[in-house]
Design an enzyme around this catalytic site. Structure first.
Site, PDB file in Angstrom:
ATOM      1  N   PRO A 400       0.829  -1.214   0.000  1.00 15.14           N
ATOM      2  CG  PRO A 400      -0.025  -1.059   2.155  1.00 15.14           C
ATOM      3  CD  PRO A 400       0.679  -2.002   1.239  1.00 15.14           C
ATOM      4  N   PRO A 401       0.245   2.406  -0.276  1.00 13.50           N
ATOM      5  CG  PRO A 401      -1.119   3.928  -1.379  1.00 13.50           C
ATOM      6  CD  PRO A 401      -1.153   2.611  -0.685  1.00 13.50           C
ATOM      7  N   GLY A 402       2.779   4.602   1.050  1.00 12.21           N
ATOM      8  CA  GLY A 402       3.355   5.137   2.272  1.00 12.21           C
ATOM      9  C   GLY A 402       4.119   4.161   3.133  1.00 12.21           C
ATOM     10  CB  VAL A 403       4.578   0.558   3.263  1.00  8.42           C
ATOM     11  CG1 VAL A 403       3.157   0.472   3.750  1.00  8.42           C
ATOM     12  CG2 VAL A 403       4.675   0.134   1.801  1.00  8.42           C
ATOM     13  CB  SER A 722     -11.488 -13.176   4.375  1.00  8.41           C
ATOM     14  OG  SER A 722     -11.807 -11.802   4.306  1.00  8.41           O
ATOM     15  CE  LYS A 765      -8.385 -10.257   6.257  1.00  7.52           C
ATOM     16  NZ  LYS A 765      -8.898 -11.515   5.688  1.00  7.52           N
TER      17      LYS A 765
END
Length: 839
Positions: A400-403, A722, A765
Site C-alpha cells: 500500500p502507499p506510504g510503506v 474471508s 487484520k
C-alpha cells in the site's frame, strides 16, 4: 421533419414498398455510381434480399448526424426509427456485390431517381420502407413550371466554364473527366456530378438532393464551384511563395559555401569548422565502443557537408551530443560490504526485517558474481566474462502507499554506492516514452531509460520503475511490452533506443520496481519480477518511526531547532489512532508537519521556549478527530459477529448482522457487498440449513422466515471470501439465540463441506483487531504459518485459535454451548459442538 411534395405529383404517384440501406457519411445522387459498404446485420440482410430480387433495387438514405454519433459509439447499434434518416433518398440498383471472408459487403450502386420515404414499416430482420417517387429535375419540367430557358442555359454554360478554369489551375485534373463534364447536356446531372466532385459534407449534399427547383439547384452548385476555384487559386499562390523560399534557402547555401572558400583564402576561422573540430576532439576523448564511434564519425561527416546552420544540421548536432555524453563504458565500483548495506538499511528504515534480508541476499549474489568474475580473469576464460556480472532478477516492492517502497530503492543505491534515478510510469500510455522517437520526427528525444542513464552518468545505476501497475495502453502501443525487454536479463544486454538507433547494454543496471496492486500488471511482466511484499506497520512500529525519523525530519523542514518540539508518547499515539487511517506513515508525517508549522508560527512570534505537546492539546493543534476506530460492541446480542477485513489503508474490523424476517422468503443481503462476498453469504446460509438437524436447529426457522444479512458502513464497497466464517457464526447465533463472544473476531473462507480455508492479509487484520481491543482471534488452520509476520509484542497480548472446520469455529465463538469429545474417522479425538435448539 416534413418534406413538401407538389400536390399534383403526389396524386399521380402511388405509394410503393422497398428495402432500405442506411448510409453513413455518404449521400447517393441520381445518375451517380459509387462504391458503398454494408457491415451491420440489418444492412447486410437488406443487401442480400435485394440481390435475390429481379430488379436488384433498394433505397439508399443518409443517416442524420445525431444518429450517426450513436452508431459510431456502438458498433452493434442499428437504426430504429424513421427520424434517424433523411426522408429524401435515392432509389438505386446494385451492379456488383463482393463479399470478403472477413469484413463487410462491398457494393457498386447507381442512383436512379429521388424518392420520399413516408414510413418505416419493418426493422427486423431487415429494413423496409414505404415511399413515393419525386419529380425528376428535367429542363422541360422546369420550363413548364415557369423557369426561363435562357437562364438555365446560362447557368449550365457558367458551370462548364468554371470547370475549364479548375482544370487550368490544377494540372493533375483528369482530361477524361473534364470531357464528360463539358459534354453534359442535362443540367441536373451536371449539378449532381459537380456536387460529388467537390466532396461536400453530408448536410450540403443532402440539400442538393432535396432541391426541387432546377434553377436554384444550378445556382447553388455554381456558387460552391466558385469557392473551390478561389481555394485552388489561393493554394497555387501559397505553393509559389513556398517555392520562392526554398530557392532563397538554396541561394543562401551557395553563398555560404562561397564565403567559406573566401575565409579559407584569407586564413579566417569558419564557425562551422570550429564546431566540427570541437566535436571531433570530444569524439577522440570519449573512448566510445567501435560501433558507436563509427556511427558518430558518419554523422560528423554529414554535419561537415551540410553545415550546422541548416535545420538538419541542428538535429545532427543534438544527436552527436547524446552519443558523446552517454555512459557507454563508464561505471562505478560497487560497495559490496554486507555489513555496510545492513547499516544503511537500518538507518533509513525501521522494521521490515524480511525485506531487508532479501535485499542483503541480493547484494550477496552481486559479491559472489564479482568474485567469480575475478577468478575467470585469472584463469583466462574470456568467453564467460561477458555474462558473469549481470544483475539478473528484478526486485519489485509491492504494498500500500506510504510503506517505504520508493525510499527502499534509494537506500539500495546508497548501500551499493550507485547513482539513483527514478522513472515514474503512472499514466504512461505511449511506448515511445520508453523506447524513444525516431530522429525523423520533429522534436524527437530518447526514451526515459536512456535519459535516466544520461542523467546518472554511469551504465550501472539503480533505476526505480515507480508505479508499474499504473502503466496503460492505447493506439500508440503497449509500454508493458517494452518493459518485457528492458527487464529481461536475456534480452536487455542489447536494448535499442529508437532515437540513438544503437544497442545499449542494460544488463548491469539494477532495476527496482514498485506497485500497489499486482493484479493490474500483465502476467508476462509479472513473471519477470521477484515480488517482495511490504505490509502495513503496527501502531508500535509507527510510533518508533515517528519518533526516530518523521518528527526530526519535519522539525528540520520547518526551520525549528532540534529541541523546539517534543510529543509525549500518549500524544503521538493519539495522532496515530485518530488522525490517520493508513497502512504506511505518509499521512502521519503530514500531520506531524502540521504540528511543526503550528509551533513554527509561535516560534516566529517570539515564543522560543521548547514546547512539549500533551494529548489534551492535540485537538487544539490538529482540529477535531478525523477518524473514529471501530470498537468492539459491548452488548451481547444474538445475530451479530465480529469479522476482520483487509483494505489498502490496512486492516479493519467489520460486523456482520443477521435478522429473521417473519413470513419472509429467500436471503436479503445489504451493505454494498461484491459478488464473492454475496456468494459467501449464500454458502453460509446453505451450510447452516443443511446441518440444521445435526446441530439441533428447528427447520421451521428457515421455512417460515426470510433471512437478512447486513454489513455496516454501506457506503463503502466490500468484497472477498474471508467474511464467510463471520457470516456462518452470525447466522448460527441468530437461529440458536446464542450471542457471539464480544472479545472474539474471526476471518476465513468457507465451503459447503464445512471446511475453513486460508485467507490473506493476516498481519493487517490482527493489528486491526488489536486496535479495537479484541483479545481472541479465530483463524484458518493453514494460516498458522503467518503468525511469524506479526510483531512479537502483539502475539503475546492476543490469543490465536486455529480451526479447520466450521464446527470448531462455532465452538469457540458462541456462548452457552455444551462441548463433547468424540472420535473422528481416524481415531483422533476432537471437538464437536451441540447447539441448544431455539424453539
Amino acid at each position: 421533419m416534413q418534406y413538401a411534395i407538389p400536390l399534383f405529383f403526389q396524386k399521380q404517384q402511388k405509394q410503393e414498398t422497398s428495402l432500405l440501406l442506411p448510409l453513413r457519411n455518404i449521400v447517393l445522387l441520381p445518375g451517380i455510381t459509387l462504391p458503398v459498404v454494408a457491415g451491420r446485420t440489418r444492412s447486410v440482410a437488406a443487401v442480400e434480399s435485394a440481390m435475390l430480387s429481379e430488379d436488384k433495387q433498394l433505397i439508399l438514405a443518409a443517416i442524420r448526424p445525431e444518429a450517426q454519433k450513436r452508431l459510431e459509439e456502438d458498433e452493434n447499434a442499428e437504426i430504429n426509427s424513421i427520424e434517424e434518416i433523411y426522408p429524401v433518398a435515392t432509389l438505386a440498383v446494385i451492379h456488383r456485390m463482393s463479399r470478403l471472408p472477413i469484413g463487410p459487403i462491398q457494393l457498386i450502386v447507381e442512383g436512379k431517381e429521388r424518392v420520399l420515404i413516408e414510413e418505416l414499416v419493418e426493422t427486423t430482420p431487415t429494413y423496409k420502407v414505404k415511399f413515393r417517387p419525386l419529380p425528376a429535375l428535367t429542363q422541360q419540367v422546369a420550363i413548364a413550371a415557369g423557369t426561363d430557358k435562357q437562364t438555365l442555359e446560362a447557368l449550365l454554360g457558367a458551370i462548364k466554364s468554371l470547370w475549364q478554369e479548375v482544370s487550368e489551375l490544377n494540372t493533375k485534373f483528369p482530361e477524361e473527366l473534364l470531357a464528360v463534364l463539358l459534354n453534359s447536356e442535362d443540367p441536373a446531372q451536371l449539378a449532381y456530378q459537380t456536387s460529388v466532385l467537390l466532396q461536400q459534407d453530408v448536410p450540403t449534399m443532402q440539400a442538393v438532393l432535396e432541391q426541387n427547383n432546377l434553377e436554384q439547384l444550378l445556382r447553388t452548385v455554381l456558387e460552391d464551384l466558385q469557392k473551390e476555384i478561389e481555394f485552388q487559386r489561393l493554394r497555387g499562390e501559397i505553393l509559389g511563395e513556398t517555392k520562392k523560399e526554398i530557392d532563397q534557402q538554396q541561394k543562401e547555401f551557395f553563398l555560404r559555401q562561397q564565403l567559406k572558400k573566401i575565409q579559407e583564402e584569407l586564413g579566417e576561422v569558419d564557425p562551422d569548422q570550429k564546431e566540427t573540430e570541437e566535436l571531433r576532439s570530444r569524439l577522440l576523448e570519449a573512448q566510445l565502443p567501435e560501433v558507436v564511434e563509427k556511427q558518430a564519425k558518419r554523422e560528423l561527416a554529414r554535419l561537415e557537408r551540410i553545415g550546422s546552420a541548416s535545420a538538419e544540421g541542428g538535429v545532427i548536432r543534438t544527436y552527436l551530443d547524446w552519443l558523446l555524453e552517454m555512459p557507454w563504458s563508464k561505471k562505478v565500483e560497487d560497495n559490496l560490504d554486507l555489513q555496510n548495506a545492513r547499516e544503511v538499511l537500518d538507518a533509513d528504515h525501521h522494521g521490515l526485517r524480511k525485506v531487508k534480508d532479501r535485499i542483503i541476499e541480493h547484494i550477496a549474489t552481486f559479491k559472489l558474481k564479482k568474485i567469480a568474475q575475478q577468478q575467470q580473469v585469472q584463469e583466462s576464460k574470456p568467453q564467460k566474462i561477458s555474462q558473469s556480472y549481470t544483475v539478473g532478477t528484478v526486485i519489485c516492492f509491492s504494498g500500500p502507499p506510504g510503506v517505504g517502497k520508493t525510499s527502499l530503492g534509494q537506500s539500495i543505491a546508497r548501500a551499493l554506492g550507485r547513482p539513483f534515478e527514478r522513472i515514474s510510469l503512472g499514466g504512461l500510455r505511449d511506448e515511445a516514452e520508453l523506447r524513444g522517437h525516431r530522429r525523423t520526427y520533429i522534436g524527437a528525444m530518447p526514451g526515459r531509460i536512456v535519459q535516466a542513464l544520461h542523467r546518472a552518468g554511469v551504465k550501472n545505476p539503480v533505476i526505480m520503475l515507480d508505479e508499474l501497475d499504473k502503466v496503460g495502453m492505447d493506439y500508440r502501443g503497449d509500454p508493458a511490452s517494452v518493459l518485457l525487454e528492458i527487464l529481461d536479463p536475456q534480452q536487455n544486454h542489447n536494448f535499442r533506443d529508437l532515437y540513438l538507433d544503437l544497442d545499449f547494454d542494460l544488463s548491469e543496471v539494477l532495476f527496482v520496481g514498485t506497485a500497489n496492486d499486482l493484479s493490474h500488471i500483465s502476467a508476462p511482466l509479472l513473471d519477470r519480477l521477484e515480488i517482495i511484499e511490504l505490509t502495513g506497520y503496527s501502531e508500535e512500529e509507527k510510533l518508533t518511526i515517528a519518533q526516530r525519523y518523521l518528527l526530526p525530519r519535519q522539525i528540520a523542514k520547518a526551520g525549528l531547532p532540534d529541541n523546539a518540539l517534543q510529543l509525549t508518547e500518549e500524544a503521538l499515539r493519539l495522532v496515530i489512532e485518530y488522525y490517520t487511517r493508513e497502512a504506511g506513515v505518509r499521512k502521519l508525517e503530514q500531520q506531524l508537519a502540521t504540528l511543526c508549522r503550528k509551533i513554527a508560527v509561535r516560534y516566529a512570534n517570539g515564543e522560543t521556549d521548547p514546547r512539549v505537546v500533551h494529548p489534551e492539546e492535540i485537538e487544539e493543534l490538529l482540529g477535531a478527530k478525523q477518524f473514529l476506530r471501530e470498537a468492539i460492541r459491548k452488548e451481547t446480542k444474538p445475530g451479530v459477529a465480529t469479522g476482520l477485513a483487509w483494505t489498502w489503508q490496512g486492516g479493519e474490523i467489520l460486523f456482520v448482522e443477521a435478522v429473521l424476517l417473519p413470513q419472509g422468503k429467500d436471503l436479503t443481503i445489504t451493505g454494498q457487498l461484491g459478488e464473492v462476498m454475496q456468494e459467501s453469504a449464500q454458502i453460509a446460509r446453505s451450510y447452516i440449513w443443511s446441518k440444521a438437524e445435526a446441530l439441533g436447529i428447528d427447520l421451521s426457522i428457515f421455512k417460515d422466515n426470510g433471512l437478512h444479512l447486513h454489513v455496516p458502513a454501506g457506503a463503502i464497497p466490500k468484497d472477498g471470501p474471508s467474511a464467510g466464517v463471520t457470516m456462518v457464526v452470525a447466522i448460527a447465533s441468530l437461529v440458536t439465540n446464542q450471542p457471539v463472544r464480544t472479545d472474539t473476531a474471526m476471518t476465513g473462507e468457507i465451503d459447503l463441506s464445512g471446511e475453513v480455508l486460508p485467507i490473506g492479509g493476516v498481519r493487517e487484520k490482527v493489528l486491526a483487531a488489536r486496535r479495537a481491543g479484541i483479545k481472541r482471534i479465530l483463524l484458518p488452520q493453514h494460516n498458522q504459518k503467518d503468525l511469524v509476520d506479526i510483531p512479537e509484542d502483539v502475539r503475546k497480548q492476543m490469543e490465536f485459535i486455529f480451526c479447520d472446520r466450521i464446527e470448531q469455529v462455532l465452538a469457540n465463538a458462541l456462548m452457552n454451548q455444551q462441548e463433547v469429545l468424540v472420535d473422528d474417522n481416524n481415531g483422533n479425538r476432537g471437538q464437536q459442538t451441540v447447539l441448544e435448539t431455539r424453539r
